[in-house]
Design a protein around this motif. Structure first.
Motif, PDB file in Angstrom:
ATOM      1  N   GLY A  81       0.816  -1.216   0.000  1.00  0.00           N
ATOM      2  CA  GLY A  81       0.000   0.000   0.000  1.00  0.00           C
ATOM      3  C   GLY A  81       0.846   1.259   0.000  1.00  0.00           C
ATOM      4  O   GLY A  81       0.568   2.205  -0.741  1.00  0.00           O
ATOM      5  N   ARG A  82       1.888   1.303   0.814  1.00  0.00           N
ATOM      6  CA  ARG A  82       2.731   2.507   0.878  1.00  0.00           C
ATOM      7  C   ARG A  82       3.504   2.701  -0.423  1.00  0.00           C
ATOM      8  O   ARG A  82       3.767   3.832  -0.833  1.00  0.00           O
ATOM      9  CB  ARG A  82       3.732   2.437   2.044  1.00  0.00           C
ATOM     10  N   GLN A  83       3.920   1.584  -1.060  1.00  0.00           N
ATOM     11  CA  GLN A  83       4.643   1.725  -2.327  1.00  0.00           C
ATOM     12  C   GLN A  83       3.723   2.358  -3.364  1.00  0.00           C
ATOM     13  O   GLN A  83       4.096   3.294  -4.070  1.00  0.00           O
ATOM     14  CB  GLN A  83       5.128   0.371  -2.863  1.00  0.00           C
ATOM     15  N   GLU A  84       2.509   1.823  -3.431  1.00  0.00           N
ATOM     16  CA  GLU A  84       1.558   2.281  -4.433  1.00  0.00           C
ATOM     17  C   GLU A  84       1.108   3.707  -4.144  1.00  0.00           C
ATOM     18  O   GLU A  84       1.030   4.542  -5.041  1.00  0.00           O
ATOM     19  CB  GLU A  84       0.357   1.312  -4.427  1.00  0.00           C
ATOM     20  N   ALA A  85       0.837   4.004  -2.866  1.00  0.00           N
ATOM     21  CA  ALA A  85       0.231   5.290  -2.545  1.00  0.00           C
ATOM     22  C   ALA A  85       1.264   6.389  -2.337  1.00  0.00           C
ATOM     23  O   ALA A  85       0.956   7.564  -2.513  1.00  0.00           O
ATOM     24  CB  ALA A  85      -0.624   5.164  -1.284  1.00  0.00           C
ATOM     25  N   PHE A  86       2.477   6.043  -1.941  1.00  0.00           N
ATOM     26  CA  PHE A  86       3.410   7.116  -1.599  1.00  0.00           C
ATOM     27  C   PHE A  86       4.750   7.029  -2.319  1.00  0.00           C
ATOM     28  O   PHE A  86       5.111   7.918  -3.083  1.00  0.00           O
ATOM     29  CB  PHE A  86       3.625   7.151  -0.074  1.00  0.00           C
ATOM     30  N   ALA A  87       5.487   5.920  -2.102  1.00  0.00           N
ATOM     31  CA  ALA A  87       6.874   5.881  -2.566  1.00  0.00           C
ATOM     32  C   ALA A  87       6.976   6.034  -4.080  1.00  0.00           C
ATOM     33  O   ALA A  87       7.950   6.603  -4.583  1.00  0.00           O
ATOM     34  CB  ALA A  87       7.538   4.583  -2.125  1.00  0.00           C
ATOM     35  N   SER A  88       5.994   5.537  -4.823  1.00  0.00           N
ATOM     36  CA  SER A  88       6.109   5.605  -6.273  1.00  0.00           C
ATOM     37  C   SER A  88       5.778   7.000  -6.808  1.00  0.00           C
ATOM     38  O   SER A  88       5.812   7.226  -8.005  1.00  0.00           O
ATOM     39  CB  SER A  88       5.185   4.561  -6.915  1.00  0.00           C
ATOM     40  N   LYS A  89       5.424   7.924  -5.907  1.00  0.00           N
ATOM     41  CA  LYS A  89       5.065   9.263  -6.368  1.00  0.00           C
ATOM     42  C   LYS A  89       5.879  10.359  -5.719  1.00  0.00           C
ATOM     43  O   LYS A  89       5.722  11.533  -6.046  1.00  0.00           O
ATOM     44  CB  LYS A  89       3.584   9.532  -6.067  1.00  0.00           C
ATOM     45  N   ASN A  90       6.714  10.036  -4.738  1.00  0.00           N
ATOM     46  CA  ASN A  90       7.407  11.069  -3.983  1.00  0.00           C
ATOM     47  C   ASN A  90       8.916  10.857  -3.990  1.00  0.00           C
ATOM     48  O   ASN A  90       9.400   9.780  -4.330  1.00  0.00           O
ATOM     49  CB  ASN A  90       6.899  11.095  -2.530  1.00  0.00           C
ATOM     50  N   THR A  91       9.648  11.917  -3.575  1.00  0.00           N
ATOM     51  CA  THR A  91      11.104  11.831  -3.573  1.00  0.00           C
ATOM     52  C   THR A  91      11.573  10.882  -2.467  1.00  0.00           C
ATOM     53  O   THR A  91      10.821  10.546  -1.555  1.00  0.00           O
ATOM     54  CB  THR A  91      11.728  13.211  -3.310  1.00  0.00           C
ATOM     55  N   VAL A  92      12.855  10.499  -2.580  1.00  0.00           N
ATOM     56  CA  VAL A  92      13.405   9.506  -1.669  1.00  0.00           C
ATOM     57  C   VAL A  92      13.288   9.952  -0.220  1.00  0.00           C
ATOM     58  O   VAL A  92      12.862   9.184   0.649  1.00  0.00           O
ATOM     59  CB  VAL A  92      14.884   9.237  -2.020  1.00  0.00           C
ATOM     60  N   PHE A  93      13.630  11.224   0.024  1.00  0.00           N
ATOM     61  CA  PHE A  93      13.656  11.705   1.402  1.00  0.00           C
ATOM     62  C   PHE A  93      12.285  11.578   2.062  1.00  0.00           C
ATOM     63  O   PHE A  93      12.147  11.000   3.138  1.00  0.00           O
ATOM     64  CB  PHE A  93      14.143  13.154   1.427  1.00  0.00           C
ATOM     65  N   TYR A  94      11.266  12.094   1.382  1.00  0.00           N
ATOM     66  CA  TYR A  94       9.927  12.038   1.970  1.00  0.00           C
ATOM     67  C   TYR A  94       9.433  10.595   2.058  1.00  0.00           C
ATOM     68  O   TYR A  94       8.704  10.237   2.987  1.00  0.00           O
ATOM     69  CB  TYR A  94       8.944  12.890   1.170  1.00  0.00           C
ATOM     70  N   SER A  95       9.813   9.772   1.081  1.00  0.00           N
ATOM     71  CA  SER A  95       9.389   8.366   1.132  1.00  0.00           C
ATOM     72  C   SER A  95       9.956   7.674   2.349  1.00  0.00           C
ATOM     73  O   SER A  95       9.271   6.881   3.000  1.00  0.00           O
ATOM     74  CB  SER A  95       9.833   7.627  -0.128  1.00  0.00           C
ATOM     75  N   ILE A  96      11.228   7.979   2.659  1.00  0.00           N
ATOM     76  CA  ILE A  96      11.831   7.352   3.839  1.00  0.00           C
ATOM     77  C   ILE A  96      11.105   7.831   5.091  1.00  0.00           C
ATOM     78  O   ILE A  96      10.798   7.042   5.998  1.00  0.00           O
ATOM     79  CB  ILE A  96      13.341   7.667   3.911  1.00  0.00           C
ATOM     80  N   MET A  97      10.820   9.149   5.138  1.00  0.00           N
ATOM     81  CA  MET A  97      10.111   9.692   6.299  1.00  0.00           C
ATOM     82  C   MET A  97       8.762   8.982   6.455  1.00  0.00           C
ATOM     83  O   MET A  97       8.377   8.577   7.554  1.00  0.00           O
ATOM     84  CB  MET A  97       9.872  11.204   6.127  1.00  0.00           C
ATOM     85  N   ASP A  98       8.054   8.861   5.334  1.00  0.00           N
ATOM     86  CA  ASP A  98       6.744   8.219   5.359  1.00  0.00           C
ATOM     87  C   ASP A  98       6.857   6.770   5.845  1.00  0.00           C
ATOM     88  O   ASP A  98       6.113   6.331   6.725  1.00  0.00           O
ATOM     89  CB  ASP A  98       6.140   8.269   3.950  1.00  0.00           C
ATOM     90  N   ALA A  99       7.852   6.060   5.301  1.00  0.00           N
ATOM     91  CA  ALA A  99       8.025   4.653   5.667  1.00  0.00           C
ATOM     92  C   ALA A  99       8.379   4.529   7.144  1.00  0.00           C
ATOM     93  O   ALA A  99       7.846   3.663   7.855  1.00  0.00           O
ATOM     94  CB  ALA A  99       9.101   4.018   4.803  1.00  0.00           C
TER      95      ALA A  99
END
Lengths: 215, 227, 194
Positions: free
Chosen positions: A118-136
């Protein structure tokens, strides 16, 4: 790092802790949540392993987000996630053999934990690395927190101990049902009930202030 | 929303690119997995071996070395140096003399399958110890087969009469009066009975396969596994 | 031999029910089971995929994994994903009516952890191909049973007057807890009598 970036980073991190907590708010990834939370230590190990897989996959997917064709993205996500899960599985077996044995197949089952895909589909595939790490990290912490809360309350009630340390002495009659499967369902049900009630109460409070201001 | 727009703007990627991406992902993940496998394998194998050894040393008193045995085509236990299909473990003391067998067995318990290992000395028809490896018995009741000291310890001093009709071990409620009787745990009779049944079944199956007392396979060169 | 198979079957169906005792397949259990009719269909489709996946896993375990044990997880995931895809195409071809009825549920099965759990347990318990199939049928039957029970209770609960806080997942969890409690009564089915 500008103030704005910092602010957004904190926002991406903190939303996973409470407002969009994967378990309490979104009710995702229930299988491992209930299956391994009969003791606090198992809950912690499971939470950390899931966070590791989540952060690893999010970083990689986010790095590659512009190079993965849309049509094969789900398959690619799954391959990436399965790789990180295998890594986590072997690492845990090498460094903490007993915990690995206790968790058994549930480490491998992180692959099908909906939170991660879910996080890959909803966030990581649309955002930069930094924010994706924060989100994860935020989602991982929220998941670990929820697991730990569930695991400790079940262990305290069901075995009268926390992290294996006896709390109440020999006269405590443990509430055994809590560490059995039904206890998992009932405990999480009660926690969710509390979460709902709290949300309801805050909503009402907000409504009251608003009507108060309008008046 | 922006994703939708991006998708429609781009031309349909070629089949080559789709397969290429998946292939690349597979390749990278393959390397990562093989890497971590090779890196952790020695430690994992050592962990597994240590756990098994620990269990064997616990159920066969005085054991210091072990050797895996497998079932040969003739239905006898023979050394299995590669540990391809170990069925029974032979244990030896410091000097390399035979100390007893450790026999793994499993069967239905109260909740789920119980896996255990027990020590057996054929010459005296003696059970030398028992340890439950895996069980999901009810906490506080059935899990006493693991936690109840008295229950676990009585398995160290059981003897049975080889001429008696099987099952050779008998579960009794209350005090045991014969060396072949196992005392059930109060409140966990069913789990106790399951354990006894599993051991009885394994004894009936394995005893005819074991070598005659006195002709046990010698410890293979190098002394086998050190404690 | 048949006693062994019966034990595996009943154990997976009732005593160690996948949903109520192992907590596998909870997403469809809580998400989908609102109507008995759909619950039965989803259960049947899942059972079918389980049986096919179990056979494939036995095959992989016997011929591929001895050479590459580290590929276990990835190969199982791929097997399940392609089985679901294959079953989808097959049903579409053979019975369009059934396909329409199952429609949206089929892709959902891929992410059902009960199936991955099944093949992983089957491997770690070293079941033979036949035992694996029996295990799969038992587990699928148990999954269907749990789904149908839940759907039946929820159909009733929808109509009753409940406070707003209790509605939704919290209530489903409490109901599941009670069903699970009832299923604990099946423990000892195989070790109880002499």
């Amino acid at each position: 790092m500008s103030l704005e970036t910092q602010g957004r980073a904190w926002q991406e991190y903190s939303k996973g802790l409470w407002r969009e907590n994967p378990i309490f708010a979104m009710v995702l990834g229930m299988c491992p949540t209930l299956a391994v939370t009969n003791s606090a230590i198992n809950a912690l190990a499971m939470g950390l392993a899931t966070t590791f897989v989540l952060v690893g996959s999010s970083t990689l997917i986010s790095l590659l987000r512009n190079h993965i064709p849309k049509q094969v993205r789900i398959s690619t996500f799954i391959v990436v996630i399965a790789t990180f899960v295998t890594v986590a599985d072997y690492t845990l077996e090498a460094i903490a053999y007993d915990i690995h044995k206790e968790l058994g197949a549930f480490i491998a089952l992180i692959v099908v934990n909906c939170i991660i895909l879910g996080r890959q589909e909803a966030f990581a595939s649309k955002n930069t690395v930094f924010y994706s790490i924060m989100d994860a990290l935020g989602m991982g912490s929220g998941f670990t927190f929820a697991l730990l809360l569930l695991g400790s309350s079940r262990e305290i009630l069901g075995s009268g101990s926390l992290f294996g340390i006896d709390l109440f002495g020999p006269h405590y009659e443990p509430w055994v049902i809590m560490i059995l499967p039904p206890g998992g369902f009932i405990m999480l049900g009660l926690i969710l009930l509390g979460f709902n009630a709290l949300g309801e109460w805050r909503q009402r409070l907000r409504d009251e202030t608003r009507t108060g201001e309008a008046a | 929303m922006s994703v939708e727009l991006e998708g429609s703007k781009q031309a349909e990627p070629s089949a080559f690119r789709l397969v290429g991406t998946l292939g690349l992902a597979g390749l990278v993940s393959g390397f990562a997995i093989v890497g971590i496998y090779v890196a952790t394998l020695p430690k994992i194998t050592a962990n597994k071996k240590a756990a098994l050894q620990h269990a064997i040393f616990e159920v066969v008193p005085g054991a210091a070395h072990t050797q895996a045995l497998r079932l040969s085509d003739e239905g006898r236990m023979v050394p299995d140096p590669e540990e391809e299909a170990p069925a029974v473990y032979a244990a030896y003391d410091e000097s390399g003399a035979f100390a007893g067998y450790a026999i793994p067995a499993k069967g239905p318990g109260f909740q789920d399958t119980i896996a255990l290992i027990f020590g057996y000395r054929p010459a005296e028809h003696a059970i030398t110890g028992l340890r439950v490896l895996e069980s999901r018995e009810t906490p506080g009741l059935g899990d006493k087969i693991v936690k109840d000291q008295a229950f676990v310890e009585q398995w160290g001093k059981l003897r049975f009469d080889p001429s008696a009709a099987p099952p050779v071990l008998e579960l009794v409620k209350g005090k045991a009066s014969n060396p072949h009787q196992v005392e059930a745990i109060t409140g966990a009779t069913i789990s106790s009975r399951s354990v006894t049944k599993i051991v009885n079944k394994a004894l009936a199956e394995r005893t005819p396969q074991l070598p005659e007392p006195g002709s046990e396979p010698p410890l293979a060169g190098g002394g086998g596994e050190q404690r | 031999m048949s006693g062994e198979l019966l034990y595996i079957f009943i154990s997976a169906l009732l005593v160690n029910n996948f949903v109520l005792s192992y907590f596998l397949g909870l997403c469809p259990f809580f998400g989908v089971s609102g109507k008995i009719d759909t619950a039965v269909r989803l259960g049947a489709a899942t059972t079918f995929v389980m049986v096919v996946a179990s056979l494939c896993a036995s095959f992989l375990h016997a011929f591929v994994l001895p050479y590459a044990p580290y590929l276990q997880l990835i190969s199982y995931i791929l097997v399940i994903a392609s089985t679901v895809q294959f079953v989808e195409m097959f049903i579409k071809k053979i019975s369009p009516a059934l396909f329409r009825a199952l429609g949206i549920f089929l892709p959902l099965i891929t992410t059902n952890c009960a199936i991955l759990g099944l093949v992983l347990f089957q491997t770690s318990r070293q079941y033979s191909a036949l035992e694996g199939v029996v295990y799969a049928v038992g587990a699928g039957g148990g999954f269907t049973l749990a789904l149908v029970l839940m759907a039946g209770i929820r159909e009733e609960a929808e109509l009753s007057d409940l406070p707003k806080v209790v509605r939704g997942t919290a209530m489903s969890l409490l109901i599941a807890g009670m069903i699970s409690l009832a299923f604990m009564g099946f423990a000892g089915l195989f070790s109880g009598g002499e």
